[in-house]
Write a protein that holds these residues in place. Sequence first.
Motif, PDB file in Angstrom:
ATOM      1  N   ILE A 445      75.673  52.686 -16.456  1.00 20.69           N
ATOM      2  CA  ILE A 445      74.698  52.022 -17.309  1.00 20.69           C
ATOM      3  C   ILE A 445      73.818  51.168 -16.396  1.00 20.69           C
ATOM      4  CG2 ILE A 445      74.345  50.394 -19.203  1.00 20.69           C
ATOM      5  CD1 ILE A 445      75.577  53.000 -20.124  1.00 20.69           C
ATOM      6  N   LYS A 446      72.495  51.209 -16.635  1.00 20.62           N
ATOM      7  CA  LYS A 446      71.591  50.478 -15.750  1.00 20.62           C
ATOM      8  C   LYS A 446      70.500  49.788 -16.570  1.00 20.62           C
ATOM      9  CE  LYS A 446      69.083  54.795 -14.739  1.00 20.62           C
ATOM     10  NZ  LYS A 446      68.651  55.714 -13.666  1.00 20.62           N
ATOM     11  N   TRP A 447      70.007  48.667 -16.018  1.00 18.44           N
ATOM     12  CA  TRP A 447      69.004  47.858 -16.687  1.00 18.44           C
ATOM     13  C   TRP A 447      67.818  47.633 -15.753  1.00 18.44           C
ATOM     14  CZ3 TRP A 447      74.225  46.852 -16.651  1.00 18.44           C
ATOM     15  CH2 TRP A 447      74.876  46.914 -17.889  1.00 18.44           C
ATOM     16  N   GLY A 448      66.683  47.313 -16.327  1.00 24.20           N
ATOM     17  CA  GLY A 448      65.488  47.054 -15.534  1.00 24.20           C
ATOM     18  C   GLY A 448      65.500  45.706 -14.853  1.00 24.20           C
ATOM     19  N   LEU A 474      82.712  49.953 -10.733  1.00 28.25           N
ATOM     20  CA  LEU A 474      81.997  49.545  -9.527  1.00 28.25           C
ATOM     21  C   LEU A 474      80.735  48.774  -9.876  1.00 28.25           C
ATOM     22  CD1 LEU A 474      82.055  52.963  -7.610  1.00 28.25           C
ATOM     23  CD2 LEU A 474      83.654  51.074  -7.338  1.00 28.25           C
ATOM     24  N   ASN A 475      80.456  47.733  -9.105  1.00 26.54           N
ATOM     25  CA  ASN A 475      79.137  47.124  -9.089  1.00 26.54           C
ATOM     26  C   ASN A 475      78.253  48.073  -8.282  1.00 26.54           C
ATOM     27  OD1 ASN A 475      76.795  45.719  -8.463  1.00 26.54           O
ATOM     28  ND2 ASN A 475      77.849  43.759  -8.133  1.00 26.54           N
ATOM     29  N   ALA A 476      77.420  48.851  -8.970  1.00 31.92           N
ATOM     30  CA  ALA A 476      76.647  49.882  -8.278  1.00 31.92           C
ATOM     31  C   ALA A 476      75.569  49.295  -7.375  1.00 31.92           C
ATOM     32  CB  ALA A 476      76.018  50.826  -9.297  1.00 31.92           C
ATOM     33  N   ASP A 477      75.248  48.009  -7.546  1.00 31.12           N
ATOM     34  CA  ASP A 477      74.272  47.369  -6.660  1.00 31.12           C
ATOM     35  C   ASP A 477      74.842  47.169  -5.264  1.00 31.12           C
ATOM     36  OD1 ASP A 477      72.770  47.236  -8.960  1.00 31.12           O
ATOM     37  OD2 ASP A 477      72.932  45.058  -9.191  1.00 31.12           O
ATOM     38  N   GLY A 479      78.415  48.258  -4.437  1.00 30.92           N
ATOM     39  CA  GLY A 479      79.558  49.119  -4.155  1.00 30.92           C
ATOM     40  C   GLY A 479      80.895  48.440  -4.340  1.00 30.92           C
ATOM     41  N   ALA A 480      80.911  47.160  -4.719  1.00 33.40           N
ATOM     42  CA  ALA A 480      82.169  46.428  -4.881  1.00 33.40           C
ATOM     43  C   ALA A 480      82.966  46.974  -6.059  1.00 33.40           C
ATOM     44  CB  ALA A 480      81.892  44.945  -5.082  1.00 33.40           C
ATOM     45  N   VAL A 481      84.294  47.030  -5.890  1.00 35.35           N
ATOM     46  CA  VAL A 481      85.176  47.472  -6.963  1.00 35.35           C
ATOM     47  C   VAL A 481      85.505  46.268  -7.842  1.00 35.35           C
ATOM     48  CG1 VAL A 481      87.400  48.491  -7.529  1.00 35.35           C
ATOM     49  CG2 VAL A 481      86.143  49.286  -5.526  1.00 35.35           C
ATOM     50  N   LEU A 482      85.164  46.360  -9.124  1.00 36.30           N
ATOM     51  CA  LEU A 482      85.398  45.265 -10.058  1.00 36.30           C
ATOM     52  C   LEU A 482      86.730  45.374 -10.778  1.00 36.30           C
ATOM     53  CD1 LEU A 482      81.814  45.041 -11.650  1.00 36.30           C
ATOM     54  CD2 LEU A 482      82.728  43.764  -9.701  1.00 36.30           C
ATOM     55  N   ALA A 483      87.218  46.597 -10.976  1.00 33.89           N
ATOM     56  CA  ALA A 483      88.493  46.790 -11.677  1.00 33.89           C
ATOM     57  C   ALA A 483      88.977  48.211 -11.440  1.00 33.89           C
ATOM     58  CB  ALA A 483      88.344  46.540 -13.175  1.00 33.89           C
ATOM     59  N   THR A 484      90.304  48.406 -11.529  1.00 34.34           N
ATOM     60  CA  THR A 484      90.907  49.733 -11.500  1.00 34.34           C
ATOM     61  C   THR A 484      91.958  49.805 -12.596  1.00 34.34           C
ATOM     62  OG1 THR A 484      92.611  49.067  -9.904  1.00 34.34           O
ATOM     63  CG2 THR A 484      90.571  49.995  -9.004  1.00 34.34           C
ATOM     64  N   GLY A 485      92.307  50.998 -13.034  1.00 33.42           N
ATOM     65  CA  GLY A 485      93.324  51.145 -14.053  1.00 33.42           C
ATOM     66  C   GLY A 485      93.437  52.559 -14.549  1.00 33.42           C
ATOM     67  N   THR A 486      94.026  52.743 -15.710  1.00 33.83           N
ATOM     68  CA  THR A 486      94.193  54.061 -16.312  1.00 33.83           C
ATOM     69  C   THR A 486      93.898  53.985 -17.802  1.00 33.83           C
ATOM     70  OG1 THR A 486      96.556  53.665 -16.708  1.00 33.83           O
ATOM     71  CG2 THR A 486      95.967  54.774 -14.646  1.00 33.83           C
ATOM     72  N   THR A 492      88.250  44.347 -18.956  1.00 31.69           N
ATOM     73  CA  THR A 492      87.680  43.059 -18.557  1.00 31.69           C
ATOM     74  C   THR A 492      87.445  43.062 -17.059  1.00 31.69           C
ATOM     75  OG1 THR A 492      88.811  41.906 -20.349  1.00 31.69           O
ATOM     76  CG2 THR A 492      88.032  40.569 -18.515  1.00 31.69           C
ATOM     77  N   VAL A 493      86.242  42.664 -16.656  1.00 32.29           N
ATOM     78  CA  VAL A 493      85.901  42.573 -15.237  1.00 32.29           C
ATOM     79  C   VAL A 493      85.429  41.159 -14.940  1.00 32.29           C
ATOM     80  CG1 VAL A 493      85.229  45.008 -15.148  1.00 32.29           C
ATOM     81  CG2 VAL A 493      83.480  43.280 -15.595  1.00 32.29           C
ATOM     82  N   PRO A 494      85.468  40.734 -13.674  1.00 33.42           N
ATOM     83  CA  PRO A 494      84.880  39.427 -13.350  1.00 33.42           C
ATOM     84  C   PRO A 494      83.409  39.410 -13.790  1.00 33.42           C
ATOM     85  CG  PRO A 494      86.106  40.318 -11.481  1.00 33.42           C
ATOM     86  CD  PRO A 494      86.014  41.415 -12.484  1.00 33.42           C
ATOM     87  N   LYS A 495      82.999  38.363 -14.471  1.00 32.01           N
ATOM     88  CA  LYS A 495      81.619  38.330 -14.971  1.00 32.01           C
ATOM     89  C   LYS A 495      80.661  38.427 -13.798  1.00 32.01           C
ATOM     90  CE  LYS A 495      78.735  36.171 -18.466  1.00 32.01           C
ATOM     91  NZ  LYS A 495      78.698  35.193 -19.579  1.00 32.01           N
ATOM     92  N   THR A 496      79.821  39.455 -13.826  1.00 28.91           N
ATOM     93  CA  THR A 496      78.964  39.783 -12.688  1.00 28.91           C
ATOM     94  C   THR A 496      77.554  40.068 -13.189  1.00 28.91           C
ATOM     95  OG1 THR A 496      80.872  40.802 -11.602  1.00 28.91           O
ATOM     96  CG2 THR A 496      78.699  41.292 -10.689  1.00 28.91           C
ATOM     97  N   THR A 497      76.571  39.547 -12.491  1.00 33.54           N
ATOM     98  CA  THR A 497      75.177  39.851 -12.790  1.00 33.54           C
ATOM     99  C   THR A 497      74.736  40.990 -11.890  1.00 33.54           C
ATOM    100  OG1 THR A 497      74.723  37.588 -13.493  1.00 33.54           O
ATOM    101  CG2 THR A 497      72.828  38.944 -12.881  1.00 33.54           C
ATOM    102  N   LEU A 498      74.292  42.075 -12.496  1.00 34.24           N
ATOM    103  CA  LEU A 498      73.964  43.283 -11.741  1.00 34.24           C
ATOM    104  C   LEU A 498      72.930  44.106 -12.498  1.00 34.24           C
ATOM    105  CD1 LEU A 498      75.781  44.944 -13.819  1.00 34.24           C
ATOM    106  CD2 LEU A 498      77.551  44.859 -12.074  1.00 34.24           C
ATOM    107  N   SER A 499      72.413  45.104 -11.832  1.00 33.89           N
ATOM    108  CA  SER A 499      71.430  45.997 -12.445  1.00 33.89           C
ATOM    109  C   SER A 499      72.037  47.329 -12.862  1.00 33.89           C
ATOM    110  CB  SER A 499      70.263  46.248 -11.467  1.00 33.89           C
ATOM    111  OG  SER A 499      69.588  45.052 -11.175  1.00 33.89           O
ATOM    112  N   LYS A 500      73.235  47.637 -12.338  1.00 34.05           N
ATOM    113  CA  LYS A 500      73.847  48.934 -12.645  1.00 34.05           C
ATOM    114  C   LYS A 500      75.358  48.813 -12.486  1.00 34.05           C
ATOM    115  CE  LYS A 500      73.564  53.823 -11.185  1.00 34.05           C
ATOM    116  NZ  LYS A 500      72.849  54.758 -10.281  1.00 34.05           N
ATOM    117  N   ILE A 501      76.095  49.306 -13.474  1.00 34.53           N
ATOM    118  CA  ILE A 501      77.561  49.260 -13.423  1.00 34.53           C
ATOM    119  C   ILE A 501      78.095  50.668 -13.674  1.00 34.53           C
ATOM    120  CG2 ILE A 501      77.771  48.583 -15.857  1.00 34.53           C
ATOM    121  CD1 ILE A 501      80.214  46.854 -14.951  1.00 34.53           C
ATOM    122  N   THR A 502      79.039  51.090 -12.832  1.00 34.65           N
ATOM    123  CA  THR A 502      79.524  52.475 -12.832  1.00 34.65           C
ATOM    124  C   THR A 502      80.983  52.541 -13.260  1.00 34.65           C
ATOM    125  OG1 THR A 502      77.981  53.121 -11.096  1.00 34.65           O
ATOM    126  CG2 THR A 502      79.925  54.511 -11.381  1.00 34.65           C
TER     127      THR A 502
END
Length: 522
Positions: A445-448, A474-477, A479-486, A492-502
């Motif tokens: 998902i990405k935002w302007g 992933l924080n696509a801006d 490349g940081a890994v925000l969470a892993t799981g199954t 829930t991820v650490p609150k992050t300001t970004l333009s694209k999340i993968t």
Amino acid sequence: MARARTRGIRAVWATTAVAAVAAGALAVMPQASAAATGGVTGYATQNGGTTGGAGGQTVRATTGTQIHAALCGRASSSTPITIQVEGTINHANTAKVSGTSCNTADGVIELKQISNVTIVGVGSGAVFDQLGIHIRESSNIIIQNVTVKNVKKSGSPTSNGGDAIGMESNVRNVWVDHTTLEASGGESEGYDGLFDMKDNTQYVTLSYSILRNSGRGGLIGSSETEVSNSYITYHHNRYENLDSRVPLLRGGTAHIYNNHYAGVNDSGINSRAGGKAKVDNNYFEDSKDVLGTFYTTTTGYWQVSGNIFDNVTWSPASSDYKPAGPNPQSNTSISIPYAYTLDNASCVPDVVSRTAGAGKGLQVSDGSCTPTTPSPDPTTPPTSPDPTTPPPSPDPTTPPSGTNLSIGAGSDGTSKADGTSYGNVRDGNVSTYWSPAGATGSISIKWGSPTAVAKLNIREATGATGRIGSWRVLNADTGAVLATGTGAGVITVPKTTLSKITFEITGSSATPRIAEYETYAG
């Protein structure tokens, strides 16, 4: 006293079951000994020491794909991680996972171009069945309390060139401890080495392990001119029903102490091409030619002390076959740079039988022939929740409160199956969905403009629930890994300001179908 034994590699002895064990603390002992703490010993303490994943995240894995996903889910290839493994790892559940922090492959546990990793068997045990562990261009690796069996280089299935554990290409600082490595025959049956090192592998310790039922125990160096491998310690291991290479040492230095050799059929410690072996307080029984230079004219060297030879036979010497016996004498002197404590050779069969191999509670010798359990007791199951089990989440059909930020945003991905669309995950319609072109893939998902995100809600399509296996966010801006799981649901991820999340799917039971990829500020 001589002990009766069935000779020949086809006389495969029964496999011991893997007992219940949980992971203990993995600590570095700057001055290693065989005593009490259960920490790293031998040459693996040198060159800066071996700590594996100490200080990093701990995750749980029950498949080979999940092991690879854990490696790929790190922020970088050197981010420390401990992977607790339980269950049977085999070809059916071990697939390649892609990522910037890993370099994995199908059909093998691939530890390539990485560092600072511990793989430890827990719970009811970890068995790598017909699946080898390959360490290449890597450093600071610990493998502990696992069984690796029946890895083949020919026939089907094949893995890791037929090596149970193999190391090559500039590997440094590896500790393999309390493992059981076994085959069911020799090269003619499709098997190769149990513990091989080549192409500049250094500072390795193999301790409290069982190697059995194979034509080849293991080598150090792949040819007479490949002598860049060195500084290997073998202690408190049991070598059982092996034909040769216990080990084969080409160049370099090896320290071999307090091991129990029971059934070496053809030739034993084979020091050649200038190799130097310090052979202290081992117990050799019911075996043949347990020390010397064999099958070559490029001789090696040894320093011997305190060993017991019980029903060992020795062959006549020839130009390319030079046994050290029947009365082995030192022909070099070797200095060992680390501290260690020797058990008397007379008690080695008993103390090794009680400590070596997977499922023994990580017990070690106290240096006085008495097994000691490290503290904390690794056989006591942890009382804390499984670190990879996500906390209870809301019904995945009920989104978190607030505005779904995906509505009106953009989306893209790595691939899409025919008839599906990236836009289907942000249209608010659970009747439409996106699928990757295969079993894995990612959707973003990405935002302007930069947008704050703290929660995701991954909703699978009706009739396709439960397909998503392992994943990472992933924080696509950056490349940081925000969470892993199954599994799907609220994340829930650490609150992050970004333009694209993968959202990257790294494992699945069938082609995933994501109906909605919702994002929320809190």
